[in-house]
Enzyme design. Structure first.
Site, PDB file in Angstrom:
ATOM      1  CB  SER A  13      -3.287   0.182  -2.605  1.00 21.70           C
ATOM      2  OG  SER A  13      -3.871   0.867  -2.368  1.00 21.70           O
ATOM      3  CE1 TYR A  42      -6.256  -3.898  -5.048  1.00 23.20           C
ATOM      4  CE2 TYR A  42      -6.379  -1.767  -3.675  1.00 23.20           C
ATOM      5  CZ  TYR A  42      -6.043  -1.832  -4.935  1.00 23.20           C
ATOM      6  OH  TYR A  42      -5.459  -1.625  -5.699  1.00 23.20           O
TER       7      TYR A  42
END
Length: 245
Positions: A141, A154
Site C-alpha cells: 500500500s 495497517y
C-alpha cells in the site's frame, strides 16, 4: 489444460473490489482464473459469471489464506481443474484504522493474520507450485510511504509484505519466477470508502496530480503487466497511485 487457456491465475480476494477487477483483467488476457473468496460465495459466483459470459474460463474456490492446509487444498484444486498454476495474485486483505495508542490489539492481530501471515502462507505455497515463467504478485500500500495518521498498524502489515516480497524474489533464483508487490494509492473500493465522509474522500481525490481517486481497473492494469509481459521487473514494490507519492 482447459480449452485454449494456457496460463492459470489464482486471485485471492477475487470476489470484489480490486480483486475482482484483477480477476476479470487476467481473464481478458486469456488466463484461466481461480476466483478465491473467504466469506462471500455469492459475489465470487458473480465474478465468475462475468468472466464466463465474456468467453473466459474461471472457477471459484474458498480458503482461509492464513491456514496452510486450506491453502494447499486451494492449489491442489487449481491444479486438478486447470493443470497447474502460473500466476498468483494476493489481493486479500483487511484494513482497520485507529491511532496507534487507541488501537485494539485484537484488531492488530486480525490484520496481521490476514495481511502478514496470509501473505506469507500463500507465498510459501506459490513458491512451491508456480511453474517456470510464473509470477507472484502481493499487495502492499502507498500508505507505507505516506505515513498517514491512523494507518499505523495497517501500514506496518504492508511494510512486512514489502520485505517478504523483495527477499523471496532473491530466494527463487534460477526458477524463472518473478515476485513483486503492487502498492495502490487511494482507490475507490468499498474497503477504502468505508467509514469516510465525502469531504475526506474529496480531499484524497485531490492528492494525486491526476486529481482523481484510482479505480480498481487502474490497479488491475498494473497487475496484468507484472503477470504477463513484465519479465524483467522482479523484486520490486510498484506504486500504482497516480503520482501521490
Amino acid at each position: 489444460m482447459t480449452g485454449t487457456h494456457s496460463r492459470v491465475a489464482v486471485v485471492t480476494g477475487g470476489s470484489g473490489g480490486i480483486g475482482r477487477a484483477v480477476a476479470e483483467r487476467l481473464a481478458a488476457d486469456d488466463m484461466s482464473v481461480v476466483v478465491h473468496y473467504a466469506g462471500n460465495a455469492g459475489r465470487a459466483d458473480e465474478a465468475v459469471k462475468a468472466i464466463t459470459e465474456r468467453g473466459g474460463s474461471a472457477t471459484v474456490a474458498s480458503a482461509d489464506i492464513a491456514d496452510p492446509d486450506q491453502v494447499r487444498q486451494l492449489f491442489d484444486e487449481t491444479e486438478r481443474h486447470f493443470g497447474g498454476v502460473d500466476v498468483v495474485v494476493n489481493t486479500a486483505g483487511i484494513m482497520l484504522l485507529s491511532p496507534l495508542v487507541e488501537l485494539d490489539l485484537a484488531d492488530f492481530d486480525r490484520m496481521h493474520r490476514t495481511n502478514v501471515r496470509g501473505t506469507f502462507v500463500l507465498s510459501q505455497e506459490a513458491a512451491r507450485r508456480l511453474r517456470p515463467g510464473g509470477a507472484l504478485i502481493n499487495f502492499s500500500s502507498t500508505v507505507v510511504k505516506l505515513a498517514l495518521p491512523s494507518y499505523t498498524a495497517y501500514a506496518a502489515t504492508k511494510g512486512a509484505v514489502d520485505a517478504m516480497t523483495l527477499i523471496l524474489a532473491k530466494e527463487l533464483r534460477g526458477r524463472d519466477i518473478t515476485v513483486n508487490a503492487v502498492a495502490p494509492g487511494p482507490t475507490a473500493t468499498p474497503l477504502f470508502l468505508e467509514g469516510k465522509d465525502q469531504q475526506t474522500i474529496d480531499h484524497l481525490a485531490t492528492l494525486p496530480p491526476l486529481e482523481r481517486l484510482g479505480r480498481p481497473e487502474d490497479i488491475a492494469e498494473t497487475v496484468a503487466f507484472l503477470a504477463g509481459p513484465a519479465r524483467w521487473i522482479n523484486g520490486q514494490t510498484v506504486y500504482a497511485n497516480g503520482g501521490v507519492a
